[in-house]
Design an enzyme around this catalytic site. Sequence first.
Site, mmCIF file in Angstrom:
data_model
loop_
_atom_site.group_PDB
_atom_site.id
_atom_site.type_symbol
_atom_site.label_atom_id
_atom_site.label_comp_id
_atom_site.label_asym_id
_atom_site.label_seq_id
_atom_site.Cartn_x
_atom_site.Cartn_y
_atom_site.Cartn_z
ATOM 1 N N LEU A 1 6.431 -5.762 6.991
ATOM 2 C CA LEU A 1 5.351 -6.682 7.033
ATOM 3 C C LEU A 1 5.427 -7.445 5.793
ATOM 4 C CD1 LEU A 1 2.428 -4.515 8.600
ATOM 5 C CD2 LEU A 1 4.258 -5.504 9.694
ATOM 6 N N GLY B 1 7.787 -1.798 7.978
ATOM 7 C CA GLY B 1 8.049 -2.591 9.194
ATOM 8 C C GLY B 1 9.415 -2.583 9.923
ATOM 9 N N ASN C 1 8.073 3.379 3.627
ATOM 10 C CA ASN C 1 7.637 3.477 1.950
ATOM 11 C C ASN C 1 5.971 3.086 1.787
ATOM 12 O OD1 ASN C 1 8.014 0.852 2.736
ATOM 13 N ND2 ASN C 1 8.811 0.243 0.416
ATOM 14 N N GLU C 2 5.462 3.034 2.758
ATOM 15 C CA GLU C 2 3.908 2.736 2.930
ATOM 16 C C GLU C 2 3.275 3.218 1.475
ATOM 17 O OE1 GLU C 2 5.558 2.855 5.499
ATOM 18 O OE2 GLU C 2 4.867 1.281 6.680
HETATM 19 C C1 LIG Z 1 -5.114 4.218 8.159
HETATM 20 C C2 LIG Z 1 -4.236 3.296 8.069
HETATM 21 C C3 LIG Z 1 -4.559 2.073 7.920
HETATM 22 C C4 LIG Z 1 -3.606 0.798 8.127
HETATM 23 C C5 LIG Z 1 -2.986 0.436 6.737
HETATM 24 C C6 LIG Z 1 -1.873 -0.464 6.647
HETATM 25 C C7 LIG Z 1 -0.499 -0.358 7.200
HETATM 26 C C8 LIG Z 1 0.235 -1.407 6.761
HETATM 27 C C9 LIG Z 1 1.729 -1.078 7.070
HETATM 28 C C10 LIG Z 1 2.615 -1.661 6.520
HETATM 29 C C11 LIG Z 1 3.803 -2.090 6.779
HETATM 30 C C12 LIG Z 1 4.920 -2.664 5.786
HETATM 31 O O1 LIG Z 1 5.871 -3.266 6.457
HETATM 32 S S1 LIG Z 1 4.477 -2.928 4.384
HETATM 33 C C13 LIG Z 1 5.883 -4.110 3.805
HETATM 34 C C14 LIG Z 1 6.772 -3.100 3.115
HETATM 35 N N1 LIG Z 1 7.998 -3.796 2.506
HETATM 36 C C15 LIG Z 1 8.619 -3.726 1.155
HETATM 37 O O2 LIG Z 1 8.115 -2.622 0.463
HETATM 38 C C16 LIG Z 1 9.552 -4.393 1.124
HETATM 39 C C17 LIG Z 1 9.515 -4.653 -0.566
HETATM 40 N N2 LIG Z 1 10.972 -5.554 -0.793
HETATM 41 C C18 LIG Z 1 12.039 -5.110 -1.243
HETATM 42 O O3 LIG Z 1 12.133 -3.846 -1.256
HETATM 43 C C19 LIG Z 1 13.067 -5.865 -1.318
HETATM 44 O O4 LIG Z 1 12.258 -7.488 -1.537
HETATM 45 C C20 LIG Z 1 14.032 -6.197 -0.611
HETATM 46 C C21 LIG Z 1 13.371 -6.269 0.965
HETATM 47 C C22 LIG Z 1 14.865 -4.688 -0.314
HETATM 48 C C23 LIG Z 1 14.955 -7.488 -0.907
HETATM 49 O O5 LIG Z 1 15.318 -7.305 -2.099
HETATM 50 P P1 LIG Z 1 16.132 -8.592 -2.610
HETATM 51 O O6 LIG Z 1 16.567 -8.254 -4.066
HETATM 52 O O7 LIG Z 1 17.124 -9.088 -1.663
HETATM 53 O O8 LIG Z 1 14.768 -9.781 -2.704
HETATM 54 P P2 LIG Z 1 13.452 -9.821 -3.639
HETATM 55 O O9 LIG Z 1 13.964 -10.511 -4.849
HETATM 56 O O10 LIG Z 1 13.262 -8.462 -3.773
HETATM 57 O O11 LIG Z 1 12.522 -10.630 -2.752
HETATM 58 C C24 LIG Z 1 12.782 -12.143 -2.476
HETATM 59 C C25 LIG Z 1 11.218 -12.564 -2.501
HETATM 60 O O12 LIG Z 1 10.942 -11.865 -1.240
HETATM 61 C C26 LIG Z 1 9.653 -11.220 -1.489
HETATM 62 N N3 LIG Z 1 9.408 -9.998 -0.459
HETATM 63 C C27 LIG Z 1 10.151 -8.909 -0.479
HETATM 64 N N4 LIG Z 1 9.380 -8.406 0.425
HETATM 65 C C28 LIG Z 1 8.517 -8.882 0.795
HETATM 66 C C29 LIG Z 1 7.440 -8.541 1.852
HETATM 67 N N5 LIG Z 1 7.470 -7.514 2.622
HETATM 68 N N6 LIG Z 1 6.285 -9.360 2.010
HETATM 69 C C30 LIG Z 1 6.443 -10.501 1.319
HETATM 70 N N7 LIG Z 1 7.121 -10.712 0.519
HETATM 71 C C31 LIG Z 1 8.156 -10.065 0.221
HETATM 72 C C32 LIG Z 1 9.595 -10.881 -3.104
HETATM 73 O O13 LIG Z 1 8.399 -10.703 -3.402
HETATM 74 C C33 LIG Z 1 10.358 -12.123 -3.494
HETATM 75 O O14 LIG Z 1 9.294 -13.220 -3.348
HETATM 76 P P3 LIG Z 1 9.486 -14.390 -4.794
HETATM 77 O O15 LIG Z 1 9.504 -13.813 -5.913
HETATM 78 O O16 LIG Z 1 8.342 -15.197 -4.280
HETATM 79 O O17 LIG Z 1 10.889 -15.201 -4.166
#
Ligand SMILES: CCCCCCCCC/C=C/C(=O)SCCNC(=O)CCNC(=O)[C@H](O)C(C)(C)COP(=O)(O)OP(=O)(O)OC[C@H]1O[C@@H](n2cnc3c(N)ncnc32)[C@H](O)[C@@H]1OP(=O)(O)O
Length: 208
Positions: A14, A59, A81-82
């Site tokens: 997400l 997500g 990984n939430e």
């Molecule tokens: C009780 C129950 C109640 C309910 C409670 C609530 C429930 C919610 C459930 C949630 C579900 C989810 O999916 S939560 C989302 C979880 N997602 C993550 O943790 C992913 C985190 N990202 C990563 O690990 C990495 O970015 C990865 C995807 C591997 C790509 O790595 P890279 O090296 O290629 O790229 P990066 O340099 O890290 O990222 C490039 C840019 O994208 C951004 N970016 C990366 N992932 C992003 C994301 N998900 N959302 C926004 N922005 C993101 C980074 O900040 C950078 O932004 P700039 O610096 O601006 O360029």
Amino acid sequence: MSQQSSPTVFSAGLDIMEMYKPKPDRVKEFWTTLQDVWLALYGSSFPTVAAINGHSPAGGCLLSLCCEYRIMCPNYSIGLNETKLGIVAPKWFMSSMLGAIPYREAELALTSGRMFSTDEALKIGLIDEVASDKADAIAKSEKFLSQFAKIHPIARKLTKLNLRHSALEWMQENKELDLNIFISFVGQPIVQKSLEKYLEGLKAKQAK
Ligand SMILES: CCCCCCCCC/C=C/C(=O)SCCNC(=O)CCNC(=O)[C@H](O)C(C)(C)COP(=O)(O)OP(=O)(O)OC[C@H]1O[C@@H](n2cnc3c(N)ncnc32)[C@H](O)[C@@H]1OP(=O)(O)O
């Protein structure tokens, strides 16, 4: 199902920016869209395969868990990984994971927010096969799907949907409750602080 938001990312999950300082006019549409995607994909009457050609956190992992079969390319990561973000995978994320791996493995993975490498994911059953690259993943997906040519489509469909019935029924009956839980959870200052910290970590990693 094969996605490609970047050459190395299947789906980053997400958009965290939709949960960080959420905008009241968007948050309902954001969450109900996710619920509807899950209902459509998890409850699809068709056989589904995820060809996971990149990292697949949260997500992204959920999307693949909606499918009946997962094939992943090497050297990527996958998991719910939430907890690493200070948030909680909703119960339908958890039940999707429990459709793939045993309770014990799921409890350990969910509570620690563990991301698995392709090889680790294969070992615990989070994915079903490893493919050498995207083309191989698609070829393996086609092979998986081709076995159903010999199975009566109604028998296959009813078997799948009966197995998934209780999770699907829960969502159909509790969409509003689930939305309200989400809104009140992400609205908490402590959750916002955690998301802020996680976003700072992502930016710091990028700056290196
Ligand atoms: C009780 C129950 C109640 C309910 C409670 C609530 C429930 C919610 C459930 C949630 C579900 C989810 O999916 S939560 C989302 C979880 N997602 C993550 O943790 C992913 C985190 N990202 C990563 O690990 C990495 O970015 C990865 C995807 C591997 C790509 O790595 P890279 O090296 O290629 O790229 P990066 O340099 O890290 O990222 C490039 C840019 O994208 C951004 N970016 C990366 N992932 C992003 C994301 N998900 N959302 C926004 N922005 C993101 C980074 O900040 C950078 O932004 P700039 O610096 O601006 O360029």
